[in-house]
Design a protein around this motif. Sequence first.
Motif, PDB file in Angstrom:
ATOM      1  N   ALA A  80       0.832  -1.207   0.000  1.00 33.03           N
ATOM      2  CA  ALA A  80       0.000   0.000   0.000  1.00 33.03           C
ATOM      3  C   ALA A  80       0.866   1.256   0.000  1.00 33.03           C
ATOM      4  CB  ALA A  80      -0.937  -0.013   1.205  1.00 33.03           C
ATOM      5  N   HIS A  81       1.941   1.233   0.778  1.00 37.05           N
ATOM      6  CA  HIS A  81       2.850   2.384   0.802  1.00 37.05           C
ATOM      7  C   HIS A  81       3.517   2.569  -0.565  1.00 37.05           C
ATOM      8  CE1 HIS A  81       5.802   5.272   2.238  1.00 37.05           C
ATOM      9  NE2 HIS A  81       6.756   4.513   1.718  1.00 37.05           N
ATOM     10  N   GLU A  82       3.928   1.484  -1.192  1.00 40.61           N
ATOM     11  CA  GLU A  82       4.550   1.577  -2.509  1.00 40.61           C
ATOM     12  C   GLU A  82       3.564   2.157  -3.523  1.00 40.61           C
ATOM     13  OE1 GLU A  82       5.725  -2.399  -3.283  1.00 40.61           O
ATOM     14  OE2 GLU A  82       7.556  -2.312  -2.051  1.00 40.61           O
ATOM     15  N   ARG A  83       2.310   1.754  -3.439  1.00 39.78           N
ATOM     16  CA  ARG A  83       1.306   2.289  -4.359  1.00 39.78           C
ATOM     17  C   ARG A  83       1.116   3.786  -4.152  1.00 39.78           C
ATOM     18  NH1 ARG A  83      -1.853  -2.201  -2.724  1.00 39.78           N
ATOM     19  NH2 ARG A  83      -3.242  -0.772  -1.590  1.00 39.78           N
ATOM     20  N   ARG A  84       1.052   4.206  -2.892  1.00 35.64           N
ATOM     21  CA  ARG A  84       0.852   5.634  -2.623  1.00 35.64           C
ATOM     22  C   ARG A  84       2.010   6.464  -3.153  1.00 35.64           C
ATOM     23  NH1 ARG A  84      -1.443   3.714   2.332  1.00 35.64           N
ATOM     24  NH2 ARG A  84       0.554   3.914   3.417  1.00 35.64           N
ATOM     25  N   VAL A  85       3.224   5.991  -2.932  1.00 38.97           N
ATOM     26  CA  VAL A  85       4.398   6.739  -3.401  1.00 38.97           C
ATOM     27  C   VAL A  85       4.412   6.795  -4.926  1.00 38.97           C
ATOM     28  CG1 VAL A  85       6.905   6.732  -3.511  1.00 38.97           C
ATOM     29  CG2 VAL A  85       5.767   6.257  -1.344  1.00 38.97           C
TER      30      VAL A  85
END
Length: 629
Positions: free
Chosen positions: A492-497
């Motif tokens: 999820a963090h990778e997607r947001r970034v």
Amino acid sequence: MGPRAATPSTAHATDSRVFGGWPGRVRLVAVVAAVVVLFTAPTFVELYSLSTLTLGIIYVVAAVHLNVALGFAGEFVLHFPIVLGVGAYGAAIPSAVWGWSWLPSILVGTVVGTVVSVVLCLPGLKVRGFYLGVIGLFAVYTFPDFVVLLRDWTGGEDGLAGIQIPEVLGTEIDGRFWFWLMALILVLSVAWTWSLSTSGWGLRLRAMRDARYAGTSSGLSQTRTRLVVYLVSSAPVALCGTVYAFERQFVVPDTFSIEMALLLLAGVIIGGKGTVTGPVLGTSVLVVFQFYVGEFSLWSPIVYGSALLAAALLAPKGLVPYLARIGRLPIFAGRRRASAEEQVPDDVSDDELDESLSFLRQEEGAADRVLEIRGATKAFAGTEVLRGVDLDVGPGAVVGLVGPNGSGKSTLLNLIAGVYAPDGGEIRFCDLDLRGRAHHEMAPLGIGRTFQVPQLINECTARQNVELGLLHARGSAFVADIARTPGARRRAHERRVAATTIVEALGIPAAALRRSAGDMPLGTKRVLEIGRAIAVRPRLLLLDEPTAGLNPDERRAVGRFVRRIQATGISVLVVEHNVSFVMEFCDDVVLLEQGRIVSRSSVAAELSPELTAYLSHGMVDTPERQEIG
């Protein structure tokens, strides 16, 4: 330029919306107080009243999970009284007729109720909306008759009694246990619904509800998504039905009626469908009224209908969104500090934008043709739309596809994207045969797509809409996503970034990032949809009239962005009517008329007579047209 980390205002925009927009401390205090009251109620409420409260919680839990299917996923299912009923009879029959103990009976009732529910939902794989709702209502209407037909097991219209009183270590279970169990199920239901609403799967469900083609063009299977929704929304309701049977010790078919369907539907809509707490609030209000007038009162359906009418007139989005607007008033919300994202300057240089798009750069040694179409045909109801189309698109080329309305341009894009299957001919992408492949299989292969009417999730932010294109490659399994496992949180963090990086590359102003996509101007929406399409890291980008409805400045902005995409090695096929755009930003122009390729010319060379005649006919005077003439 490094990507900005997702800020709380962006990452948790949905969280604020679904809980009503009240200050965080107020929400926390309200939730803690509600949980404390819920679990301490048996200490000061008599058993008879406690039984009534348990029934009310069963209705609320059923509404919460109806909201998952109806509010989040947009599936118009109305058969949940049958799920409760089958769960109740599925547990009561093994206990009362076969003499089973309570735990195996509850397990059987839950499984049978879930299976029946999923079977009743299967038409949703083919039909949606009103038709699916009618199927559900018809099933609810016929359920009492079905119970009567099986009277040897169910007791018919007289009901089924003789359900064994459960025991644990030789001690009979009383109403307090069932109340605490349902209170726990309610808390867990609200918690997992909140987790769903703020997860990648929540984004996936909203795409299926509001922007169906946005999800499939991003590589998400709607069939799989629907089956997951049917399963996870039905199982807890079936479990509630088994609790109903053992808590009441008696099951009668008239309980699971159309009146209950109206209660659950009205509770979801009045409270606010698509919100977390809305079904709890709306259904609780109606349940209190029902208990006041009596469970089978003739006033109940009249009040449900009147409440729906009042909600449609006064609070069409439901009570929770209405309270959210009140909560955002200064008198309630207090002074609001500008977030880090709001303080980011809007101006980003061309070099920085090109650097942001560097992740799209294609590997060397690609095939001579990214797209190769030979003899493609397509007919609808006997009318030929495409007649033996031949078309090639090379690596890193921008090809403009022009032609009069009805010539088959969008149909050709739909054949390439897998929306339609060709009746004949061959379509190859990077030497792969695309025939027989579904729409959602194209994004993983490397084909991105936009549409004439922007397919966006209007209630979500720019970042969330772009993030949709990343779910097929960086998504998580449903259980992991809802449970927030370490792996799911990392993805999820990778997607947001990554989504933030793409939004920056789009040049969307920081002010626009704070708004939902539905509030953005058309030009921003079209650019944002291109951002979602490139999030799948395509080798071929299909743009369907990307400048329709835009002013000259917005068209040039889209064109410059297309050139930046081309610089990464991505091939672009553009369906476009605007002559200026085609002549300025395309390398080749292909003319499609009456389903056939009439001409293809390089913009840098002399145009063919057919193409010159088409581009000159009926177009607004532009410098490019004057040159053509």
